[in-house]
Design a protein around this motif. Sequence first.
Motif, PDB file in Angstrom:
ATOM      1  N   VAL A  55       0.866  -1.171   0.000  1.00  0.00           N
ATOM      2  CA  VAL A  55       0.000   0.000   0.000  1.00  0.00           C
ATOM      3  C   VAL A  55       0.906   1.225   0.000  1.00  0.00           C
ATOM      4  O   VAL A  55       1.691   1.418   0.925  1.00  0.00           O
ATOM      5  CB  VAL A  55      -0.914   0.022   1.234  1.00  0.00           C
ATOM      6  N   PRO A  56       0.850   2.052  -1.037  1.00  0.00           N
ATOM      7  CA  PRO A  56       1.713   3.229  -1.091  1.00  0.00           C
ATOM      8  C   PRO A  56       1.521   4.108   0.140  1.00  0.00           C
ATOM      9  O   PRO A  56       0.428   4.182   0.715  1.00  0.00           O
ATOM     10  CB  PRO A  56       1.249   3.945  -2.361  1.00  0.00           C
ATOM     11  N   GLU A  57       2.569   4.795   0.531  1.00  0.00           N
ATOM     12  CA  GLU A  57       2.528   5.620   1.730  1.00  0.00           C
ATOM     13  C   GLU A  57       1.443   6.690   1.649  1.00  0.00           C
ATOM     14  O   GLU A  57       0.823   7.038   2.659  1.00  0.00           O
ATOM     15  CB  GLU A  57       3.897   6.278   1.952  1.00  0.00           C
ATOM     16  N   PHE A  58       1.192   7.210   0.447  1.00  0.00           N
ATOM     17  CA  PHE A  58       0.153   8.224   0.264  1.00  0.00           C
ATOM     18  C   PHE A  58      -1.185   7.722   0.787  1.00  0.00           C
ATOM     19  O   PHE A  58      -1.953   8.473   1.403  1.00  0.00           O
ATOM     20  CB  PHE A  58       0.050   8.575  -1.222  1.00  0.00           C
ATOM     21  N   TYR A  59      -1.476   6.436   0.562  1.00  0.00           N
ATOM     22  CA  TYR A  59      -2.739   5.855   1.015  1.00  0.00           C
ATOM     23  C   TYR A  59      -2.662   5.372   2.466  1.00  0.00           C
ATOM     24  O   TYR A  59      -3.605   5.543   3.237  1.00  0.00           O
ATOM     25  CB  TYR A  59      -3.153   4.709   0.098  1.00  0.00           C
ATOM     26  N   SER A  60      -1.566   4.745   2.837  1.00  0.00           N
ATOM     27  CA  SER A  60      -1.460   4.203   4.193  1.00  0.00           C
ATOM     28  C   SER A  60      -1.475   5.310   5.249  1.00  0.00           C
ATOM     29  O   SER A  60      -2.054   5.159   6.331  1.00  0.00           O
ATOM     30  CB  SER A  60      -0.202   3.340   4.342  1.00  0.00           C
ATOM     31  N   LYS A  61      -0.853   6.456   4.929  1.00  0.00           N
ATOM     32  CA  LYS A  61      -0.859   7.577   5.871  1.00  0.00           C
ATOM     33  C   LYS A  61      -2.270   8.124   6.064  1.00  0.00           C
ATOM     34  O   LYS A  61      -2.678   8.491   7.174  1.00  0.00           O
ATOM     35  CB  LYS A  61       0.066   8.693   5.382  1.00  0.00           C
ATOM     36  N   ALA A  62      -3.030   8.173   4.982  1.00  0.00           N
ATOM     37  CA  ALA A  62      -4.410   8.647   5.085  1.00  0.00           C
ATOM     38  C   ALA A  62      -5.266   7.670   5.892  1.00  0.00           C
ATOM     39  O   ALA A  62      -6.094   8.094   6.707  1.00  0.00           O
ATOM     40  CB  ALA A  62      -5.002   8.839   3.687  1.00  0.00           C
ATOM     41  N   GLN A  63      -5.060   6.382   5.678  1.00  0.00           N
ATOM     42  CA  GLN A  63      -5.789   5.378   6.450  1.00  0.00           C
ATOM     43  C   GLN A  63      -5.533   5.561   7.938  1.00  0.00           C
ATOM     44  O   GLN A  63      -6.464   5.514   8.752  1.00  0.00           O
ATOM     45  CB  GLN A  63      -5.378   3.979   6.014  1.00  0.00           C
ATOM     46  N   LYS A  64      -4.270   5.765   8.285  1.00  0.00           N
ATOM     47  CA  LYS A  64      -3.912   5.928   9.689  1.00  0.00           C
ATOM     48  C   LYS A  64      -4.540   7.201  10.259  1.00  0.00           C
ATOM     49  O   LYS A  64      -5.075   7.197  11.381  1.00  0.00           O
ATOM     50  CB  LYS A  64      -2.391   5.974   9.854  1.00  0.00           C
ATOM     51  N   TYR A  65      -4.494   8.271   9.497  1.00  0.00           N
ATOM     52  CA  TYR A  65      -5.060   9.542   9.967  1.00  0.00           C
ATOM     53  C   TYR A  65      -6.535   9.380  10.295  1.00  0.00           C
ATOM     54  O   TYR A  65      -6.999   9.752  11.381  1.00  0.00           O
ATOM     55  CB  TYR A  65      -4.859  10.635   8.915  1.00  0.00           C
ATOM     56  N   TRP A  66      -7.299   8.819   9.352  1.00  0.00           N
ATOM     57  CA  TRP A  66      -8.746   8.726   9.547  1.00  0.00           C
ATOM     58  C   TRP A  66      -9.123   7.681  10.586  1.00  0.00           C
ATOM     59  O   TRP A  66     -10.192   7.775  11.209  1.00  0.00           O
ATOM     60  CB  TRP A  66      -9.441   8.466   8.219  1.00  0.00           C
ATOM     61  N   SER A  67      -8.263   6.716  10.829  1.00  0.00           N
ATOM     62  CA  SER A  67      -8.550   5.711  11.863  1.00  0.00           C
ATOM     63  C   SER A  67      -8.537   6.332  13.254  1.00  0.00           C
ATOM     64  O   SER A  67      -9.068   5.755  14.205  1.00  0.00           O
ATOM     65  CB  SER A  67      -7.538   4.563  11.798  1.00  0.00           C
ATOM     66  N   GLU A  68      -7.935   7.510  13.372  1.00  0.00           N
ATOM     67  CA  GLU A  68      -7.843   8.186  14.663  1.00  0.00           C
ATOM     68  C   GLU A  68      -8.837   9.342  14.804  1.00  0.00           C
ATOM     69  O   GLU A  68      -8.857  10.036  15.810  1.00  0.00           O
ATOM     70  CB  GLU A  68      -6.410   8.705  14.852  1.00  0.00           C
ATOM     71  N   VAL A  69      -9.682   9.529  13.794  1.00  0.00           N
ATOM     72  CA  VAL A  69     -10.676  10.604  13.816  1.00  0.00           C
ATOM     73  C   VAL A  69     -11.983  10.078  14.401  1.00  0.00           C
ATOM     74  O   VAL A  69     -12.433   8.988  14.034  1.00  0.00           O
ATOM     75  CB  VAL A  69     -10.908  11.153  12.389  1.00  0.00           C
ATOM     76  N   PRO A  70     -12.622  10.817  15.311  1.00  0.00           N
ATOM     77  CA  PRO A  70     -13.899  10.365  15.883  1.00  0.00           C
ATOM     78  C   PRO A  70     -14.977  10.193  14.824  1.00  0.00           C
ATOM     79  O   PRO A  70     -15.052  10.980  13.868  1.00  0.00           O
ATOM     80  CB  PRO A  70     -14.274  11.496  16.853  1.00  0.00           C
ATOM     81  N   ALA A  71     -15.803   9.171  14.976  1.00  0.00           N
ATOM     82  CA  ALA A  71     -16.884   8.891  14.031  1.00  0.00           C
ATOM     83  C   ALA A  71     -18.092   9.767  14.353  1.00  0.00           C
ATOM     84  O   ALA A  71     -19.171   9.288  14.726  1.00  0.00           O
ATOM     85  CB  ALA A  71     -17.249   7.416  14.074  1.00  0.00           C
ATOM     86  N   THR A  72     -17.898  11.073  14.205  1.00  0.00           N
ATOM     87  CA  THR A  72     -18.937  12.059  14.474  1.00  0.00           C
ATOM     88  C   THR A  72     -18.977  13.051  13.322  1.00  0.00           C
ATOM     89  O   THR A  72     -18.042  13.128  12.516  1.00  0.00           O
ATOM     90  CB  THR A  72     -18.643  12.831  15.776  1.00  0.00           C
ATOM     91  N   VAL A  73     -20.047  13.837  13.249  1.00  0.00           N
ATOM     92  CA  VAL A  73     -20.133  14.864  12.218  1.00  0.00           C
ATOM     93  C   VAL A  73     -18.990  15.854  12.372  1.00  0.00           C
ATOM     94  O   VAL A  73     -18.359  16.264  11.390  1.00  0.00           O
ATOM     95  CB  VAL A  73     -21.497  15.590  12.283  1.00  0.00           C
ATOM     96  N   ASN A  74     -18.684  16.221  13.607  1.00  0.00           N
ATOM     97  CA  ASN A  74     -17.586  17.154  13.841  1.00  0.00           C
ATOM     98  C   ASN A  74     -16.251  16.559  13.389  1.00  0.00           C
ATOM     99  O   ASN A  74     -15.394  17.265  12.841  1.00  0.00           O
ATOM    100  CB  ASN A  74     -17.524  17.525  15.326  1.00  0.00           C
ATOM    101  N   GLY A  75     -16.081  15.257  13.626  1.00  0.00           N
ATOM    102  CA  GLY A  75     -14.872  14.584  13.170  1.00  0.00           C
ATOM    103  C   GLY A  75     -14.768  14.556  11.661  1.00  0.00           C
ATOM    104  O   GLY A  75     -13.698  14.805  11.084  1.00  0.00           O
TER     105      GLY A  75
END
Length: 274
Positions: A55-75
Amino acid sequence: MHTDQGPKVDDVEFIQDEAQTSNLVAASASTFETAVHNIDEGVGKDAPNGNEKTVPEFYSKAQKYWSEVPATVNGMLGGLGYISAIDVQGSKNFIREIKVPGKRWALDCGAGIGRVSRNLLMPLFTKVDLVEQDPTFAEKARELCAGDEARCNNFGQVYNVGLQEFVAEHKYDLIWSQWVLGHLTDPDLLAFFRRMRFALEPDAYFCIKENVSQTKAAVKDEEDSSVTRPLEIYERILKEAGFRIVRKVRQQNFPKGLFPVYMIACKSNTKTGA
């Protein structure tokens, strides 16, 4: 990639107004295209052991970022959850203006927790499918959309996959893609557009709603591993994918200091979407 990425501060304008330092890096168009081409070269290639795909770093970094974002509208909206109603109303007006001919089936690309599906698409269409790569967001979307008794029958299938890999199984009257395309490389973006063209019913619409940069170069966000493209690049890639642009409107009433947000409605250059 995914997700309901949300609006972003235009740091180029913000620096001029507030003299603050930005972590966004504006590359020249040629340098950026070379970079995303190199990223794309690694997509789907076998790892050294031959059993897995890198998985290219461009995609893996985004996956990691969003995995740490709250599952809310504000997130989903980067702390700007209060603009959700303004956003949805602008999108409703846009859909009304383009007069979508069919109301049977819609697709929400980069659905996040189902904010757009629940508030925009499900009241308008008989069935709505969602594409969302993050499993936590996808589960929250099921909870929010299918858990509403008044609308649960409108809730279709959730495809838990990135847009760079998604292949539609049905033909849709409307495909809506919002605040997600910055997570795709240029080659993957073109390929995604082409696949979506084949997934449209005759005379159906493919709509995108995205942040756009006010410079000639794409702006890269290292934090969430995304890019904000100039409007002209989206227009060029859409046309290259076989679309004709029917309507283009800027979202109004967003707070000052954000990137401009544009909605673009497209139809296939062919009647059948072939």
